[in-house]
Design an enzyme around this catalytic site. Structure first.
Site, PDB file in Angstrom:
ATOM      1  N   ILE A 152      -3.043   1.647  16.744  1.00  0.00           N
ATOM      2  CA  ILE A 152      -4.032   0.574  16.742  1.00  0.00           C
ATOM      3  C   ILE A 152      -3.865  -0.358  15.552  1.00  0.00           C
ATOM      4  O   ILE A 152      -4.585  -1.344  15.419  1.00  0.00           O
ATOM      5  CB  ILE A 152      -5.471   1.138  16.753  1.00  0.00           C
ATOM      6  CG1 ILE A 152      -5.699   2.092  15.574  1.00  0.00           C
ATOM      7  CG2 ILE A 152      -5.761   1.836  18.072  1.00  0.00           C
ATOM      8  CD1 ILE A 152      -7.123   2.627  15.485  1.00  0.00           C
ATOM      9  N   GLY A 153      -2.915  -0.082  14.672  1.00  0.00           N
ATOM     10  CA  GLY A 153      -2.678  -0.957  13.531  1.00  0.00           C
ATOM     11  C   GLY A 153      -1.585  -0.395  12.643  1.00  0.00           C
ATOM     12  O   GLY A 153      -1.181   0.758  12.772  1.00  0.00           O
ATOM     13  N   GLY A 167       0.329  -1.040   8.450  1.00  0.00           N
ATOM     14  CA  GLY A 167       0.375  -1.712   7.166  1.00  0.00           C
ATOM     15  C   GLY A 167       1.698  -1.466   6.493  1.00  0.00           C
ATOM     16  O   GLY A 167       2.646  -0.936   7.100  1.00  0.00           O
ATOM     17  N   PHE A 194       2.364   0.646   4.171  1.00  0.00           N
ATOM     18  CA  PHE A 194       2.630   2.029   3.784  1.00  0.00           C
ATOM     19  C   PHE A 194       2.243   3.047   4.850  1.00  0.00           C
ATOM     20  O   PHE A 194       2.524   4.229   4.685  1.00  0.00           O
ATOM     21  CB  PHE A 194       1.879   2.359   2.492  1.00  0.00           C
ATOM     22  CG  PHE A 194       2.264   1.469   1.342  1.00  0.00           C
ATOM     23  CD1 PHE A 194       3.428   1.698   0.634  1.00  0.00           C
ATOM     24  CD2 PHE A 194       1.467   0.391   0.984  1.00  0.00           C
ATOM     25  CE1 PHE A 194       3.795   0.884  -0.420  1.00  0.00           C
ATOM     26  CE2 PHE A 194       1.829  -0.430  -0.075  1.00  0.00           C
ATOM     27  CZ  PHE A 194       2.997  -0.184  -0.775  1.00  0.00           C
ATOM     28  N   SER A 195       1.577   2.636   5.913  1.00  0.00           N
ATOM     29  CA  SER A 195       1.124   3.612   6.903  1.00  0.00           C
ATOM     30  C   SER A 195       0.904   2.946   8.253  1.00  0.00           C
ATOM     31  O   SER A 195       0.861   1.713   8.363  1.00  0.00           O
ATOM     32  CB  SER A 195      -0.171   4.284   6.439  1.00  0.00           C
ATOM     33  OG  SER A 195      -1.206   3.324   6.312  1.00  0.00           O
ATOM     34  N   VAL A 202      -1.760   3.218  11.679  1.00  0.00           N
ATOM     35  CA  VAL A 202      -3.067   3.716  12.076  1.00  0.00           C
ATOM     36  C   VAL A 202      -3.070   3.990  13.577  1.00  0.00           C
ATOM     37  O   VAL A 202      -2.650   3.145  14.379  1.00  0.00           O
ATOM     38  CB  VAL A 202      -4.184   2.713  11.722  1.00  0.00           C
ATOM     39  CG1 VAL A 202      -5.557   3.294  12.066  1.00  0.00           C
ATOM     40  CG2 VAL A 202      -4.124   2.345  10.249  1.00  0.00           C
ATOM     41  N   LYS A 227      -4.780   7.490   9.616  1.00  0.00           N
ATOM     42  CA  LYS A 227      -3.724   6.770   8.906  1.00  0.00           C
ATOM     43  C   LYS A 227      -2.610   7.757   8.619  1.00  0.00           C
ATOM     44  O   LYS A 227      -2.852   8.794   7.986  1.00  0.00           O
ATOM     45  CB  LYS A 227      -4.253   6.169   7.613  1.00  0.00           C
ATOM     46  CG  LYS A 227      -5.290   5.085   7.800  1.00  0.00           C
ATOM     47  CD  LYS A 227      -5.754   4.526   6.469  1.00  0.00           C
ATOM     48  CE  LYS A 227      -4.674   3.770   5.751  1.00  0.00           C
ATOM     49  NZ  LYS A 227      -5.174   3.085   4.537  1.00  0.00           N
ATOM     50  N   ASP A 236      -7.976  -4.625  -3.488  1.00  0.00           N
ATOM     51  CA  ASP A 236      -7.306  -5.225  -2.330  1.00  0.00           C
ATOM     52  C   ASP A 236      -8.321  -5.706  -1.297  1.00  0.00           C
ATOM     53  O   ASP A 236      -8.194  -5.440  -0.103  1.00  0.00           O
ATOM     54  CB  ASP A 236      -6.335  -4.225  -1.700  1.00  0.00           C
ATOM     55  CG  ASP A 236      -5.289  -4.900  -0.805  1.00  0.00           C
ATOM     56  OD1 ASP A 236      -5.081  -6.123  -0.959  1.00  0.00           O
ATOM     57  OD2 ASP A 236      -4.685  -4.206   0.025  1.00  0.00           O
TER      58      ASP A 236
END
Length: 357
Positions: free
Chosen positions: A9-10, A12, A14-15, A17, A41, A128
């Site tokens: 579902i997503g 980034g 570094f990971s 999701v 995550k 962030d």
């Protein structure tokens, strides 16, 4: 806890999701504490380096110390390379539309500030804050509640971890120039988020062909200055001015901004619910609502008992102390609020006893 990974579902830097569901063996658990649908995550095979694993562990540790707050995404546990967090079908703030109506924007800004006041009071800086890290959850009456997420880059106030931390488009001048982590970093980013959500474009933008490092150098030098969107109200423009004070010592704090008319007067039932149910210092109503002894919060000045003995108080200031002294200092400080100058007379004739539950 056992769980089953679902679709992605997503993702980034570094990971990744994924959607996750609770194993059927945990169906007896009350959904308030362990919902059937979660987000996980994960550091997958392509990203399972030491740095990525450390970020997930750091995020879990920060969330564990922060405890529960209605405007911070909840964490349900960690396994090797995985972090279980609260899931929302509404997605992040950047997916809410290119331009958010000011009424909604005031509401979301208020929720974000509430989260940051809490985070800063616990001695942390998010580092962030950006629309992608603000998630929207179904609220009362069909509205939405904004919650701050992704604490992988969060740091202790005053720490230095190899320069600035965060995303260049939301980084403050002092983060570039000094690198000493402070709450003012998050406040600057709040202004960038509000301006972006009001106008549909970033408050700070790069030149054609410019790289991130050159862009940040110009931010630190003051060559890049954010401007408030024309369509924003005068209250909104004044709010952004206070977020973007170049001197971090002059810049408003998150707590001060919560009293600004831009967010203080927003018509929001969920805000009122947070006021009633989770104001700082409110007594927990069950054992699940304690934040934990490792982040015990005492209300009052750092000098504790000595300030009370001298008759001074500082109700608006919070001090986070370690678990080693939390019990002795915290309870002593609370008890001394009720202490008098004379010893009580416990004689039977002087006291009337009643039964209490």
């Amino acid at each position: 806890m056992e769980w089953v990974r679902g679709r992605e579902i997503g993702s980034g830097a570094f990971s990744t999701v994924y959607l996750a569901t609770r194993s059927s063996k945990y169906d007896h658990v009350h959904p308030r504490f362990l919902p059937p649908t979660l987000a996980v995550k994960s550091c997958d095979d392509a990203r399972s380096d030491d740095a990525s694993m450390k970020l997930l562990k750091d995020e879990h540790d920060v969330l564990a110390r922060l405890g529960r707050h209605p405007n911070i995404v909840s964490c349900y546990g960690r396994s090797v390379g995985n972090l279980l967090i609260e899931y929302t079908p509404l997605g992040s703030l950047d997916r809410a539309g290119p331009m958010i109506p000011e009424g909604l924007l005031r509401r979301y800004a208020r929720h974000l500030l509430r989260a940051l006041v809490y985070v800063h009071s616990r001695g942390f800086v998010h580092c962030d804050v950006k629309p992608q890290n603000i998630l929207l959850f179904p609220g009362r009456g069909g509205g939405a509640v904004a919650k701050l997420a992704d604490f992988g880059l969060a740091s202790r106030v005053g720490s230095r971890k190899g320069g600035f931390r965060g995303t260049p488009f939301y980084v403050s001048p002092e983060a570039v120039n000094d690198g000493k982590c402070g709450p003012s970093w998050d406040v600057w980013a709040v202004g960038c988020v509000v301006a972006e959500m009001a106008s549909g474009r970033r408050a700070l933008s790069m030149r054609d062909g410019e790289n991130s490092w050159r862009f940040m150098v110009r931010i630190g030098a003051g060559e890049v200055v954010p401007e408030a969107p024309e369509q924003l109200s005068e209250e909104g423009k004044d709010f952004l001015t206070r977020c973007w004070e170049r001197d971090p010592m002059v810049r408003s704090t998150a707590e001060m901004l919560l009293r600004h008319p831009f967010v203080a007067d927003c018509d929001d039932d969920d805000c009122q619910a947070i006021d009633d149910d989770h104001r700082p210092g409110a007594s927990p109503r069950c054992h699940f609502e304690f934040a934990g002894l490792d982040s015990f919060i005492c209300w009052g000045s750092e000098s504790g008992a000595s300030s009370l003995e001298s008759g001074s108080s500082s109700e608006s200031e919070t001090t986070s102390i370690s678990s080693d002294s939390a019990l002795s200092f915290g309870y002593r400080e609370r008890i001394q609020r009720f202490a008098g100058d004379r010893m009580p007379d416990w004689g039977e004739e002087s006291c009337s006893w009643i039964e209490v539950r």
